[in-house]
Design a protein around this motif. Structure first.
Motif, PDB file in Angstrom:
ATOM      1  N   TRP A   1       0.828  -1.204   0.000  1.00  0.00           N
ATOM      2  CA  TRP A   1       0.000   0.000   0.000  1.00  0.00           C
ATOM      3  C   TRP A   1       0.867   1.261   0.000  1.00  0.00           C
ATOM      4  O   TRP A   1       0.619   2.189  -0.762  1.00  0.00           O
ATOM      5  CB  TRP A   1      -0.930  -0.016   1.206  1.00  0.00           C
ATOM      6  CG  TRP A   1      -1.937   1.100   1.279  1.00  0.00           C
ATOM      7  CD1 TRP A   1      -2.473   1.807   0.240  1.00  0.00           C
ATOM      8  CD2 TRP A   1      -2.541   1.621   2.454  1.00  0.00           C
ATOM      9  NE1 TRP A   1      -3.383   2.731   0.703  1.00  0.00           N
ATOM     10  CE2 TRP A   1      -3.440   2.635   2.071  1.00  0.00           C
ATOM     11  CE3 TRP A   1      -2.417   1.315   3.804  1.00  0.00           C
ATOM     12  CZ2 TRP A   1      -4.203   3.352   2.978  1.00  0.00           C
ATOM     13  CZ3 TRP A   1      -3.187   2.024   4.696  1.00  0.00           C
ATOM     14  CH2 TRP A   1      -4.068   3.028   4.302  1.00  0.00           C
TER      15      TRP A   1
ATOM     16  N   HIS B   1       1.390   1.132  -4.218  1.00  0.00           N
ATOM     17  CA  HIS B   1       0.104   1.739  -4.587  1.00  0.00           C
ATOM     18  C   HIS B   1       0.137   3.262  -4.463  1.00  0.00           C
ATOM     19  O   HIS B   1      -0.315   3.958  -5.379  1.00  0.00           O
ATOM     20  CB  HIS B   1      -1.015   1.153  -3.720  1.00  0.00           C
ATOM     21  CG  HIS B   1      -2.377   1.590  -4.134  1.00  0.00           C
ATOM     22  ND1 HIS B   1      -2.996   1.137  -5.278  1.00  0.00           N
ATOM     23  CD2 HIS B   1      -3.257   2.443  -3.550  1.00  0.00           C
ATOM     24  CE1 HIS B   1      -4.183   1.688  -5.387  1.00  0.00           C
ATOM     25  NE2 HIS B   1      -4.377   2.489  -4.350  1.00  0.00           N
TER      26      HIS B   1
ATOM     27  N   GLU C   1      -5.498  -2.199  -6.710  1.00  0.00           N
ATOM     28  CA  GLU C   1      -5.983  -2.578  -5.381  1.00  0.00           C
ATOM     29  C   GLU C   1      -6.146  -4.092  -5.250  1.00  0.00           C
ATOM     30  O   GLU C   1      -6.003  -4.646  -4.157  1.00  0.00           O
ATOM     31  CB  GLU C   1      -7.315  -1.881  -5.086  1.00  0.00           C
ATOM     32  CG  GLU C   1      -7.178  -0.403  -4.851  1.00  0.00           C
ATOM     33  CD  GLU C   1      -8.504   0.319  -4.712  1.00  0.00           C
ATOM     34  OE1 GLU C   1      -8.484   1.481  -4.294  1.00  0.00           O
ATOM     35  OE2 GLU C   1      -9.566  -0.265  -5.030  1.00  0.00           O
TER      36      GLU C   1
END
Length: 114
Positions: free
Chosen positions: A23, A27, A93
């Motif tokens: 994350w 991301h 995701e």
């Protein structure tokens, strides 16, 4: 201004540490590379849980929370249904989230103190 609190749960095959690493290191940089002006987000904050506990208080079972501020719910809807979101952000995701367990809270802030 609308604040979205997005409660995130990792994929079952990832540890919490693997989730946080993906994350924050994969991301999040992806978000900063999106076309300028296409993302109607005013502010984005990541909340990562600590291992702290208070006896007698139940702890939420989420791996993290994304806080997103937008001018209106229409801006949020436009963003979360855009081609860029669905083909780039949501697709990525899938690498770290169990999207079926993601929950959204739409809210306005009413500061009391601080």
């Amino acid at each position: 201004m609308i604040k979205l609190s997005i409660f995130l749960t990792r994929r079952a095959d990832l540890s919490h540490e693997e989730f946080v690493d993906y994350w924050t290191q994969q991301h999040t940089p992806l978000l900063s590379r999106l076309p300028a002006g296409e993302v109607p987000v005013r502010r984005y904050v990541q909340l990562l849980p600590t291992d702290d506990e208070i006896p007698g208080i139940t702890t939420a079972d989420y791996d993290g929370v994304a806080e997103v501020w937008v001018d209106s719910i229409a801006d949020a809807a436009r963003w979360f249904t855009s081609d860029t979101y669905t083909t780039t952000v949501a697709a990525d995701e899938e690498n770290f989230l169990d999207r079926s367990r993601t929950r959204f809270l739409y809210a306005t802030e009413s500061p009391i103190f601080g």
